[in-house]
Every structure is written in C-alpha cells, then in structure tokens.
Design an enzyme around this catalytic site. Structure first.
Site, PDB file in Angstrom:
ATOM      1  CB  SER A  94      -0.501  -2.349   0.580  1.00 13.77           C
ATOM      2  OG  SER A  94      -1.830  -1.881   0.825  1.00 13.77           O
TER       3      SER A  94
ATOM      4  CG  ASN B 285      -3.658   1.643 -11.625  1.00 13.61           C
ATOM      5  OD1 ASN B 285      -4.120   2.574 -12.478  1.00 13.61           O
ATOM      6  ND2 ASN B 285      -4.381   0.699 -10.957  1.00 13.61           N
ATOM      7  CD1 TRP B 286       0.620   7.028 -11.663  1.00 13.74           C
ATOM      8  CD2 TRP B 286       0.314   8.795 -13.157  1.00 13.74           C
ATOM      9  NE1 TRP B 286       1.965   7.621 -12.069  1.00 13.74           N
ATOM     10  CE2 TRP B 286       1.659   8.677 -12.904  1.00 13.74           C
ATOM     11  CE3 TRP B 286      -0.323   9.761 -13.906  1.00 13.74           C
ATOM     12  CZ2 TRP B 286       2.311   9.454 -13.636  1.00 13.74           C
ATOM     13  CZ3 TRP B 286       0.517  10.684 -14.623  1.00 13.74           C
ATOM     14  CH2 TRP B 286       1.844  10.633 -14.376  1.00 13.74           C
ATOM     15  CE  LYS B 287      -5.385   1.725  -7.722  1.00 18.67           C
ATOM     16  NZ  LYS B 287      -5.932   1.349  -6.353  1.00 18.67           N
TER      17      LYS B 287
ATOM     18  N   GLY C 221      -0.003   1.254  -6.866  1.00 18.32           N
ATOM     19  CA  GLY C 221      -1.235   1.985  -6.988  1.00 18.32           C
ATOM     20  C   GLY C 221      -0.639   3.286  -6.176  1.00 18.32           C
ATOM     21  N   GLY C 222      -1.245   3.422  -4.828  1.00 19.16           N
ATOM     22  CA  GLY C 222      -0.679   4.692  -4.288  1.00 19.16           C
ATOM     23  C   GLY C 222       0.612   4.963  -4.401  1.00 19.16           C
TER      24      GLY C 222
ATOM     25  CD  GLU D  40      -9.368   0.441  -7.698  1.00 21.60           C
ATOM     26  OE1 GLU D  40      -8.893   0.896  -8.465  1.00 21.60           O
ATOM     27  OE2 GLU D  40      -8.648   0.294  -6.634  1.00 21.60           O
TER      28      GLU D  40
ATOM     29  N   GLY E 235      -4.989  -0.757  -1.710  1.00 21.68           N
ATOM     30  CA  GLY E 235      -5.404   0.329  -1.080  1.00 21.68           C
ATOM     31  C   GLY E 235      -5.637   0.236   0.356  1.00 21.68           C
TER      32      GLY E 235
ATOM     33  CG  HIS F 148      -7.521  -2.417 -11.325  1.00 16.32           C
ATOM     34  ND1 HIS F 148      -8.256  -2.100  -9.966  1.00 16.32           N
ATOM     35  CD2 HIS F 148      -6.126  -2.291 -10.864  1.00 16.32           C
ATOM     36  CE1 HIS F 148      -7.566  -1.799  -9.196  1.00 16.32           C
ATOM     37  NE2 HIS F 148      -6.196  -1.888  -9.649  1.00 16.32           N
TER      38      HIS F 148
ATOM     39  CD  GLU G  27      -3.259  -5.151  -8.766  1.00 15.86           C
ATOM     40  OE1 GLU G  27      -2.489  -4.085  -8.659  1.00 15.86           O
ATOM     41  OE2 GLU G  27      -4.519  -4.644  -9.254  1.00 15.86           O
TER      42      GLU G  27
END
Ligand code: PEP
Length: 699
Positions: free
Chosen positions: A660, A455-457, A681-682, A544, A620, A542, A614
């Site tokens: 994470s 997930n590049w966000k 994510g990251g 966010e 994150g 998600h 999640e």
C-alpha cells in the site's frame, strides 16, 4: 545560583578547615596540656580519678589528631560526603558541650585552642554556632567542594597527615611542646609576668557568705554579715566576678616553704645569678629514670653557687618518696599543681632562671649531662637565652609536612592533567572514528541503489500494458528520476514492453519464473526465456505466489538459483501475516524466509539480490506499515544480512518496502535510513501515481 552555592560551600569549608587544623595542631603538640584539660572535664563531670592517666593521654593524642586530620581532609576535599557528615556530627557535639560550659560554667576555659588562644565560654559557644552552620552547609552540598587531589591519590595525603601529626605529638611528648604558648616561655621574666600595667583595672569580685541557723541556710554579703549575732554559724563562701579586669599572664605563681609557711617567691625570683627549678606537680608520678642527671646538676649548681630548688604540689610523703627513690638532697618547696603543670610539660622538668627570667627549659628526657656542664653557666651556651627559633620551627614544619604535601598535590594535578589530556585525545580519536564510520555508512547509503519497482500483477492486456509502459517511459524521459525504476509485467508483456522502454530510464522484470531449467513443464516460463525477452529482473517469493500457488522455500531456492544463473537480478520478497505480527513473530518469520531461500548464495551471487519486505497484511489492503515499523524491520533484515555476509555487503544491499505504498506516504517511508525504495502494486498501474512515488526520492 550554583556558582553562589559553590562560593558559599567553599568559604564554609575553608573556615572549618582552618579552625580544625589550627585547634588540632596546637593541642597535638601539647599532649600533656590536652590531657590536663581532659582531666578538668572529667572533674567537672564528677569522674575525677576514675579514668587512668594513660587513657586520658591516649584520648588527648587521639582526639587532637582526629581534629587535625579532619581539618586537612576538609581542606583538600578528601572523601567529601563522609567527611562532611563526620564534621557535622563533631560540631553538633562540640556546640552542645560549649552550651553546657556557657550555662553551667563548670570550666573557665574550654581548651579548644589549647594554650594558644583563650576564649571565654560564651565566645567559644558563639564560634561553635558559626562553625555548626558552616558544617551544615558543607554537609548539605558536599560535592560543591573543589578537590585539590584526585581520588586515586587521596590515601597518600591522608596517611601522610596521620603520620605527621602522630610524630609531632610523640616528639612533643618525649621532649617538650614544639611551640610554647604558655606564660612561662623562654625569655619570660616571671616577676614581670605578674605585674599589672599602670592604671589597669583589677577584676572585681563579689563574695557571698553562707551561714546556717536552726537548720536554715542564708547568704550574706560584707555589708549585712551578722557579726553581732553568734547564732548564725558560718559555713562557706562563694565568689563571683562582677567586672572582669586585667589579668596578668602569670597570676598564680608562688613558692612557699611548707614547713615554715614562709613565702619564698620574691627571694628566689630576685636572685642575682642562676637558679635551677626542678618542677614536678606530683613527685609520686614523676619519671625517676633520669634522677642521676638531676643529682649531678644539683651538685654542679652547688659547686658553682647557683640556686637549685625543687617545686612541687606533693605533700611531705611524696617528697620523701622521691628522696628515697633518687637520693635527692636539694630542698623542695610548694607551688600550686596547676601552675607547675603550666610551667613545663614534663614531670619532672627543669627550668633555668637568670635574675628571675626563664632562659632555658628541659624535659626529663633532655636534661643537660655532666659532660655538658663542664664550665660555669656564663661560659656555656645553655647559660644564655637561646635565639628565638620560632621561624626555624615553622620552616621545619613546612619542609617536613607542608612542602611534601604541596609537591604531592602538584604531582597529582600533573598526573590528573596528563590523564585527562590522554582521555581527551582518545575521545577525539573515537569520535573521529565513529564520524568516519558514520560517514562511511552515510556514503554507503548514498551509494546504495534507490529503487522504485512496479508489480503489475495479473492486470493489463498486451495493448494496455504496452501503452502504460510507453507512458511511463515518456513521463520519465521528460522528468528524469532520482532512482532506478523497474516495471515487472506479466510474461506476455515482456517482449513488447522491452521494445518501448528506454533501458537507461526503466528496467524491465518478470513477476515469476519456473523452478525448472527447461523441458516438459507445460505452461511454465523459464528464467532463460525471461532473459531472452530483454528483461533484467524477476520478482520471486511474492506472498501471492507462496499463498495461492504453494511456492515453498525449497521451490523459491531453485528459482532464485536459476534466475541468477541466467543473468537475472532477483527482487526477493519476504514478509509476515497479520497473525504472525500480532504474535510478535515477524522477525522470526522473515529471517526463516531469507535463510531458507537466499542465504545459501555466495557473496558474488548476493550482489544481484534486492530484498523487498512486504508485510502480507499491508499488501493491497490500503493498510501501510508505519514508517517506523518498516524501518525497524528493514534494519533488522540488514542486520541479519550483515551477520551472514558482513557489514559491507549488508550496507550495499538495497532493501525495499512494499504494501500500500502511495505517492502520499512514500516520502515519509523513503526518508528512513534503511528503506531504499518501494515495490509498488496497485499504484504502479497508473503512470501518474507511479511517477508520484518515484518523485518521493526527489524530496
Ligand atoms: C505488491 O503486491 O507487491 C504490493 C506492494 O501491492 P500493493 O502496493 O498494492 O499493496
């Protein structure tokens, strides 16, 4: 060690069982003998005449029966705990009694084995100490006793044993004891029973004389007795055994004419022909109901020239009482009461002697009738000593009790064995079934898609994104992944990235789509538009988007339906905040998110849903949920999917963990049975990091 304990317990148990069965049986088949022994104990306790005879008889039958039944219960290991405790209490009591006998010697023979076996008081005490130790060992480890009969059928053996011993007692009481262990058995010559074998030592006694002078008591023996001093007044004598010699089996038999004091023992025992002896220790208490038969036997004896004598310990008053009650004309002579009780266990009972040998015995319920006495005795079977039928009696006991008991045990063992076989079969079947289920679940897990989705966000320019996608594509081309790989990019990347990806290696997805189909919704991108770029997936729900863009459960429900309707597969996210987890509300929160946005789908629609759990506190933040926490939640999610769509669909649904997740913790997370991959994510922004996570499926 346990084996040794088991041997010891079972040895002690056998010792106790054999002793109890033997002693209980020999006393049970001689209820009157046991009653007389109880009378001896009462006398020793100073209670003579205070307990009615019928209570003593009842006690005799009950106590002997209990001893026998207890022995059988020990032998068959029935009610092991309770019986071992009762046995110990019984043995403590009996050891106490025999200690008293050994010290005080109030009774010569304890009567433990009736008349079958005579032990001295010291021997009995020693025997009881051994049995007490055995009882203690069995009580300490009762469950080591090997069972011969299953719990369900124990009651049959118990009741059967109680009935057997009561019937044996009743028969012995009504007739005569089944086995005659006394010295006056059929075949015994009374004269011979009184003889000392040549060279046998006689018992040595010491006699002490007690005399009184001026109120002072003194003991003398034969050597210093004050024959010349008449001031000593004789009071009493005491006799002690100095040396035990041979004691003939019959040592107390005598017949005296009470009126003349003449000893008739030899006259009667040496008679050439037949002699009837009517034996009654106490005529006052004798059963009178069969006096007619007795009188006719007397008439028969007189007519045939046979002797007929009444032997009793009763006084003239008792004899007259009997004569008045029965019209008896035969003479009565005096014999010791204990001897008479020993001669026959019936009051009255009848003995037939031939030349001083006992050739027949009858209790008062079985006297020969006038019809039977229809010829001289020499011509009748009762006039001859019957064949020894001890083996026949043993055979009867075997047939009536031991054999049925053995058959019961065998039947019980077969029953228990078939039950065990059936149970084992069921157990094997159950095991096979659970194995099958386990295999099925394992298979399903293997079949379930393993996924690593990036997930590049809101990262990467178009050029950077295309370059990253290319790199990922290349890396995976070089080293084929063991799972499905998806990258979810911002809208602007989709069409370009689609051009550089090998669809068979990497799937493409969007990070969102509109909750409206199409129209005047400035800035929005519809599901159809996403699909048109070549993308196959879309992330919805998600945290966010929920948090920063106010996406409610209702909005997400619309988005999911539109995405599915346009042929997109949905990666639906759910998860709780830190506060919610700390309040232990994580299950409740996650369930509500699923129920309110995706549990409205049909089974067919559900097939295109991937769940991503999640926890918001792990996204994150570098704080991963532990693999156990993640597994616990994913198992829970699978269980509520199973509740809604059934076990099979739940087993087919891929559920990912996100938060994470890195190459370092992915192997541990992915090793859990319910974790089917990760939403990254990251770590999805660098091809090498992303590949590291993808490779976790290779470990
Ligand atoms: C995510 O946002 O989906 C996510 C899992 O982020 P990260 O891996 O950076 O925690």
């Amino acid at each position: 060690m346990n084996k040794l304990k088991s041997y010891l317990v079972n040895l002690c148990r056998a010792l106790l069982a054999i002793t109890f069965i033997f002693s209980g049986f020999v006393k049970s088949i001689d209820p009157l003998g046991t009653q007389y022994k109880i009378g001896d104990y009462l006398e020793a306790l100073g209670l003579a005449g205070q307990i009615p005879d019928w209570i003593q008889l009842l006690a005799s039958v009950t106590l002997s029966g209990i001893e026998f039944v207890l022995g059988v219960l020990i032998l068959l290991a029935i009610r092991r705990r309770m019986v071992s405790k009762i046995t110990l209490v019984f043995m403590i009591f009996m050891t106490g009694v025999t200690l008293w006998l050994t010290i005080g010697n109030p009774i010569q023979d304890c009567g433990c084995f009736g008349d079958a076996l005579h032990l001295s008081n010291a021997q009995t005490f020693g025997k009881n100490v051994v049995l007490l130790i055995a009882a203690f060992i069995v009580m300490r480890w009762p469950l080591y006793q090997v069972r011969f009969i299953s719990k369900t059928n124990q009651w049959i053996a118990t009741y059967f044993t109680i009935i057997f011993i009561l019937v044996a007692s009743a028969l012995s009481l009504y007739h005569l004891p089944i086995f005659d262990f006394r010295p006056y058995f059929i075949g015994q010559n009374i004269q011979k029973g009184m003889e000392m074998p040549p060279g046998a030592k006689e018992t040595q006694y010491k006699t002490t004389f007690i005399c009184v002078k001026d109120g002072v008591q003194k003991e003398f023996d034969e050597n210093n007795y004050p024959y010349d001093d008449s001031t000593w007044v004789f009071q009493d004598t005491k006799q002690e055994i100095i040396e035990q010699g041979y004691e003939p089996p019959i040592h107390d038999f005598s017949i005296t004419d009470a009126k003349t004091g003449q000893d008739l023992t030899q006259d009667i025992l040496s008679k050439k022909g037949y002699t009837f002896l009517l034996v009654s220790p106490h005529l006052e208490m004798a059963e009178v109901k069969n006096f007619g038969d007795i009188n006719s036997i007397y008439d028969y004896a007189k007519a045939n020239g046979y002797g007929f004598y009444g032997l009793t310990a009763s006084t003239e008053r008792g004899i007259n009482h009997w004569r008045n009650a029965t019209g008896a004309k035969y003479p009565f002579y005096t014999t010791d009461g204990t001897t008479l009780k020993t001669m026959i266990r019936s009051n009255p009972g009848l003995l037939l002697l031939y030349k001083g040998t006992i050739i027949n015995k009858w209790g008062h319920n079985d006297l020969p009738t006038p019809e039977e006495l229809n010829a001289p005795l020499s011509l009748l079977s009762i006039g001859h000593e019957p064949e020894n039928n001890t083996w026949l009696k043993i055979l009867m006991i075997v047939l009536c009790y031991i054999l049925p008991l053995i058959l019961l045990i065998v039947a019980d063992r077969i029953w228990a064995w078939t039950k065990w076989v059936k149970k084992k079969e069921e157990w094997v079947k159950e095991k096979e079934q659970s194995n099958k289920l386990y295999q099925l679940l394992k298979h399903k897990r293997q079949m379930r898609k393993k996924i690593v989705a990036g997930n590049w966000k809101m990262n990467e320019t178009l050029q950077e994104g295309v370059a990253l996608a290319k790199e990922i594509n290349e890396v995976l081309k070089a080293d084929k992944p063991n799972c499905d790989v998806i990258i979810c990019t911002p809208f602007i990347h989709l069409a370009s990235v689609a051009q550089v990806l090998d669809k068979n290696l990497v799937g493409l997805g969007a990070e969102n789509c509109a909750d409206k189909e199409k129209g005047a919704y400035t800035g929005e991108v519809s599901a159809a538009m996403v699909k048109s770029t070549g993308a196959e997936y879309v992330i919805l729900g998600h945290s966010e988007r929920r948090q920063y863009y106010g996406e409610t459960a209702e909005i997400l429900k619309e988005k999911v339906l539109l995405a599915l309707a346009n042929g997109l597969k949905v990666i639906f996210c759910c998860g709780e905040t830190l506060e919610e987890r700390e309040a232990n509300k994580q299950n409740e929160v996650v369930k509500a998110e699923l129920v309110n946005s995706v549990f409205n789908l049909t089974e067919d629609e559900w097939k295109n849903i991937i769940i991503a759990y999640e926890p918001i506190w792990a996204i994150g933040t570098g704080k991963t949920a532990t693999s156990d926490q993640a597994e616990e939640m994913l198992a829970y999610i699978r269980s509520i999917i199973a509740e809604k769509y059934g076990k099979e669909i739940a087993e087919e649904t891929s559920i990912l963990y996100g938060g994470s997740c890195k190459a370092s913790n992915a192997p541990e997370l992915f090793s859990k049975p319910n974790i089917d991959g990760g939403l990254i994510g990251g770590a999805s922004l660098k091809a090498a990091d992303f590949k590291g996570i993808i490779d976790a499926w290779k470990k």
